[in-house]
Design a protein around this motif. Structure first.
Motif, PDB file in Angstrom:
ATOM      1  N   UNK A  71       0.956  -0.941  -0.205  1.00 25.69           N
ATOM      2  CA  UNK A  71      -0.156  -0.168  -0.090  1.00 25.69           C
ATOM      3  C   UNK A  71       1.480   1.186  -0.125  1.00 25.69           C
ATOM      4  N   UNK A  72       1.786   1.224   0.911  1.00 28.19           N
ATOM      5  CA  UNK A  72       3.200   2.183   0.605  1.00 28.19           C
ATOM      6  C   UNK A  72       3.563   2.207  -0.349  1.00 28.19           C
ATOM      7  N   UNK A  73       3.449   1.192  -1.856  1.00 29.64           N
ATOM      8  CA  UNK A  73       4.618   0.968  -2.626  1.00 29.64           C
ATOM      9  C   UNK A  73       5.616   1.338  -2.283  1.00 29.64           C
ATOM     10  N   UNK A  74       6.132  -0.299  -1.408  1.00 31.21           N
ATOM     11  CA  UNK A  74       7.513  -0.232  -1.253  1.00 31.21           C
ATOM     12  C   UNK A  74       7.509  -1.801  -2.009  1.00 31.21           C
ATOM     13  N   UNK A  75       8.786  -2.288  -1.788  1.00 33.43           N
ATOM     14  CA  UNK A  75       8.832  -3.684  -1.804  1.00 33.43           C
ATOM     15  C   UNK A  75       9.872  -3.810  -0.844  1.00 33.43           C
ATOM     16  N   UNK A  76       9.141  -5.893  -1.418  1.00 29.67           N
ATOM     17  CA  UNK A  76       9.940  -6.685  -0.113  1.00 29.67           C
ATOM     18  C   UNK A  76      10.560  -7.614  -0.758  1.00 29.67           C
ATOM     19  N   UNK A  77      11.638  -8.114   0.616  1.00 29.58           N
ATOM     20  CA  UNK A  77      12.396  -8.487   0.823  1.00 29.58           C
ATOM     21  C   UNK A  77      12.331  -9.879   1.370  1.00 29.58           C
ATOM     22  N   UNK A  78      11.496 -10.371   1.065  1.00 24.33           N
ATOM     23  CA  UNK A  78      10.820 -11.697   2.350  1.00 24.33           C
ATOM     24  C   UNK A  78      11.701 -13.359   2.326  1.00 24.33           C
ATOM     25  N   UNK A  79      11.787 -13.344   3.445  1.00 27.99           N
ATOM     26  CA  UNK A  79      13.226 -14.213   4.101  1.00 27.99           C
ATOM     27  C   UNK A  79      12.089 -15.969   4.927  1.00 27.99           C
ATOM     28  N   UNK A  80      12.674 -16.395   4.525  1.00 33.41           N
ATOM     29  CA  UNK A  80      11.780 -17.528   5.122  1.00 33.41           C
ATOM     30  C   UNK A  80      11.859 -17.705   6.718  1.00 33.41           C
ATOM     31  N   UNK A  81      12.867 -17.492   7.016  1.00 34.45           N
ATOM     32  CA  UNK A  81      12.863 -17.131   8.920  1.00 34.45           C
ATOM     33  C   UNK A  81      14.017 -18.086   9.291  1.00 34.45           C
ATOM     34  N   UNK A  82      13.825 -19.458   8.858  1.00 41.45           N
ATOM     35  CA  UNK A  82      14.507 -20.435   9.391  1.00 41.45           C
ATOM     36  C   UNK A  82      15.851 -20.067  10.018  1.00 41.45           C
ATOM     37  N   UNK A  83      16.368 -18.842  10.433  1.00 44.27           N
ATOM     38  CA  UNK A  83      17.619 -19.713  10.784  1.00 44.27           C
ATOM     39  C   UNK A  83      17.497 -19.115  12.097  1.00 44.27           C
ATOM     40  N   UNK A  84      16.529 -18.999  13.502  1.00 41.79           N
ATOM     41  CA  UNK A  84      16.505 -18.698  14.327  1.00 41.79           C
ATOM     42  C   UNK A  84      14.873 -19.627  14.500  1.00 41.79           C
ATOM     43  N   UNK A  85      15.439 -20.746  15.457  1.00 42.61           N
ATOM     44  CA  UNK A  85      14.244 -21.818  15.976  1.00 42.61           C
ATOM     45  C   UNK A  85      13.144 -21.781  16.652  1.00 42.61           C
TER      46      UNK A  85
END
Ligand SMILES: [Zn+2]
Length: 672
Positions: A71-85
């Motif tokens: 909505x703010x016209x920003x782009x996202x680099x989306x992490x899978x988040x699997x580095x911290x359990x």
């Protein structure tokens, strides 16, 4: 596949809105707009939020984060988040926890704490990546996938021991081949069953830590195994992302010159390279530059992303100095000069608690936009917006290559003898620094490179020689190029077995020398070396060289080998092989490297301004850009060597006219 296509340099960085109530998000986005921040890395540490229990996924907050970004016209680099359990995973499946070098099975805590061989970790991590890809493929904010975070570290658990044995069976096929490679008749180590093989750690082959091993072959193979084991985790996540999203580029953030992982083995599997730059305190500017060029070399010279840098200070060191005014801008343009097509920070808003609460952030705890750091970030955002797409996709037209080899790094630093004090990065950096300060663009490349396009190949401390590298280097010299190598090069094969030949082994014919003996001394012992009019200093290792076709260029000045060659040059085909038999100081290395570069007319136009760094990029449309970076806190007064326009100021400079760079100033000259 390459890095995402964008109309300008993506600018922003790690954002953790899940740590904050939503009214704070409003403040964040208001400030992001003010600073021209258009790209957010999200979800890096959100696993315990997105999967609060084994069978329960909850993407409510992540949905809102991505929808708000869109909505703010920003782009996202989306992490899978699997580095911290998440804690429940470690409790439910204790085998996801690592066993450390001392053999201690860890319990839940910290991050980067998972066992790469754990089936439970693999299952839950890939399930998370799959769910995320299924949900967010095609989301209007999605720009790139960011798998895990800063992979690294080794595990020595029983699962890893079993996986290591399988890896060895694939590599060697038979125990005879393994016993031969590891030279196991030494110290009665002949293995008669694969199950006898133990991971090399403090309980087995090591003493005094990870670099002191009785069997270099075993330890080297464990480094390689660990590289492949963590790569396997990455590939498993990438595969499930691809199943749902065939088009969005995938990366993971590397750490530059990071010894534990051979990034060259990972490189083919990345769509684009990215890395986190936190140079050591007081490192010269050529240190991060070397890491940038190493990262650019991962994908054959394609641009990379600067995924993290601090806008002001780190928190993880004993002492964490501020970046001085102007240093952030200079470091950012340096990254762009070396091939970065994105400029991202860690972090957008300072964490309130835990170990990174004092790590620098664009927005501090008070949430202000009138801090020095925010103003500098915002001003840089304005400049990058104005720069537009001028640098995107641009390549570096280097004619000098520097070979960088993790195997040589490992083998050199785990070797018993001749000296524990020779550090791979330091020697490699000395040669890189000499070439860069002389104004040469340098590609930092793996030893598997096709060197056809290079006039100069620098191969310092190339301890291990593999495959047909000898032939490729000889071909460089045969057609007129110059190859340089140094002490402790050409010593061992891919298994760390000594060559049954005079040093430098396979490189000896090209170098025209025979190394007869080598002397190692403590660092306070200085050996003078005469190079033309220059008397420089050498330390640590002194090889005693018998010329076999080469001519002496420099000689030792003391001890029983006084007067014998310390630096030699060998005419080979149409070109030359240079051998440096000792650890010269920086003036000595610069003297040698400048002579080599001069032979190929590769000295830069500002090579006599040591504080001014130059770097060239050629845009896809053929436009030639010359970056000038003044690393000194006072102005640099140059004479323009060409007519050009500075893209940052719009000012035109004429050939032969004065060209002044501000203290820590940058110019991006579009050559006419
Ligand atoms: Zn393990």
């Amino acid at each position: 596949m390459t890095a995402p296509r964008t109309p300008k340099i993506p600018y922003g960085g790690d954002h953790n809105p899940e740590q904050w109530p939503e009214p704070v998000w409003d403040d964040d986005h208001r400030l992001f707009t003010r600073a021209r921040i258009d790209t957010l890395t999200v979800g890096v540490f959100s696993w315990s939020l997105t999967q609060p229990a084994p069978g329960t996924y909850d993407f409510t907050i992540l949905d809102r984060i991505l929808d708000r970004a869109a909505a703010e016209n920003r782009q996202v680099c989306l992490a899978t988040g699997t580095a911290a359990l998440p804690p429940w995973l470690a409790k439910r499946h204790p085998d996801v926890n690592r066993t450390d070098f001392e053999g201690r099975r860890h319990r839940y805590g910290q991050r980067h704490n998972f066992c790469p061989s754990s089936p439970a970790y693999r299952e839950y991590a890939t399930a998370m990546a799959s769910r995320l890809a299924e949900r967010y493929a095609g989301h209007p904010a999605l720009l790139a996938w960011h798998i895990n975070n800063e992979y690294g570290g080794a595990c020595y658990c029983d699962l890893c021991a079993e996986a290591f044995r399988e890896w060895l069976q694939n590599r060697y096929g038979t125990l005879d081949a393994l016993n031969d490679a590891w030279w196991t008749t030494f110290w009665s180590h002949r293995y008669t069953d694969w199950v006898e093989i133990e991971p090399p750690n403090a309980l087995t082959e090591h003493w005094r830590g990870p670099d002191h091993t009785a069997f270099q072959g075993i330890t080297l193979d464990y480094f390689r195994f660990t590289t492949d084991a963590l790569l396997g985790c990455f590939l498993a996540e990438k595969e499930v992302i691809r199943a749902h999203d065939p088009d969005t580029p995938v990366t993971t953030n590397f750490m530059g010159m990071f010894r534990p992982l051979d990034y060259h083995r990972w490189a083919p599997h990345l769509d684009f390279a990215s890395w986190d730059s936190y140079p050591p305190l007081d490192a010269p500017p050529t240190w991060p530059a070397l890491a940038h060029d190493l990262m650019r070399g991962l994908k054959d010279g394609a641009p990379f992303w600067l995924m993290e840098q601090t806008p002001s200070t780190t928190a993880c060191r004993d002492v964490n100095p501020l970046r001085r005014p102007g240093e952030l801008r200079l470091a950012t343009f340096q990254a762009i000069a070396h091939g970065a097509d994105a400029a991202l920070y860690f972090q957008m808003r300072a964490s309130r608690g835990a170990c990174e609460k004092y790590h620098g952030a664009v927005i501090g705890h008070a949430g202000r936009d009138d801090t020095r750091v925010f103003r500098e970030v915002a001003e840089l955002g304005r400049e990058l917006e104005a720069l537009g797409d001028a640098t995107l996709g641009a390549r570096t037209p280097a004619r000098t290559a520097l070979l960088f080899d993790w195997d040589s790094w490992w083998a050199l630093e785990i070797s018993d003898g001749p000296s524990r004090l020779v550090k791979y990065q330091e020697v490699v950096h000395a040669y890189y620094r000499a070439a860069r300060e002389a104004g040469a663009d340098v590609d930092v490349v793996p030893v598997t490179v096709d060197p056809t396009g290079y006039d100069v190949v620098l191969a310092p401390v190339l301890h291990m020689i593999k495959g047909d590298l000898r032939e490729r280097l000889e071909a460089v010299a045969a057609r007129g190029g110059t190859v340089l190598t140094t002490f402790l090069s050409g010593r061992v094969d891919e298994h760390d077995r000594a060559f049954l030949a005079d040093a430098p082994g396979p490189l000896a014919p090209l170098m025209g020398v025979r190394v007869d003996e080598w002397d190692a001394r403590p660092p306070q012992v200085v050996q003078p070396v005469q190079l033309g009019e220059l008397t420089c200093e050498a330390r640590l290792v002194f090889e005693i060289v018998l010329p076999r076709g080469a001519e002496p260029v420099g000689t030792y000045g003391a001890d029983f080998y006084a007067g014998t060659p310390a630096v030699t040059r060998h005419a080979y085909g149409q070109g030359e092989g240079w051998y440096v038999a000792t650890d010269l100081d920086q003036p000595g290395v610069a003297w040698v490297v400048r002579r080599i570069l001069a032979r190929h007319d590769l000295l830069g136009p500002y090579a006599d301004h040591p504080a001014v760094e130059t770097a060239t990029r050629v845009a896809p449309d053929g436009t030639r850009l010359l970056f000038l970076l003044n690393h000194a806190p006072e102005p640099a007064r140059l004479t323009a060597h060409t007519t050009a326009t500075d893209l940052l100021t719009g000012k035109r400079v004429e050939d032969g006219e004065p060209l002044t760079l501000d203290p820590l100033g940058t110019a991006v000259l579009r050559i006419q």
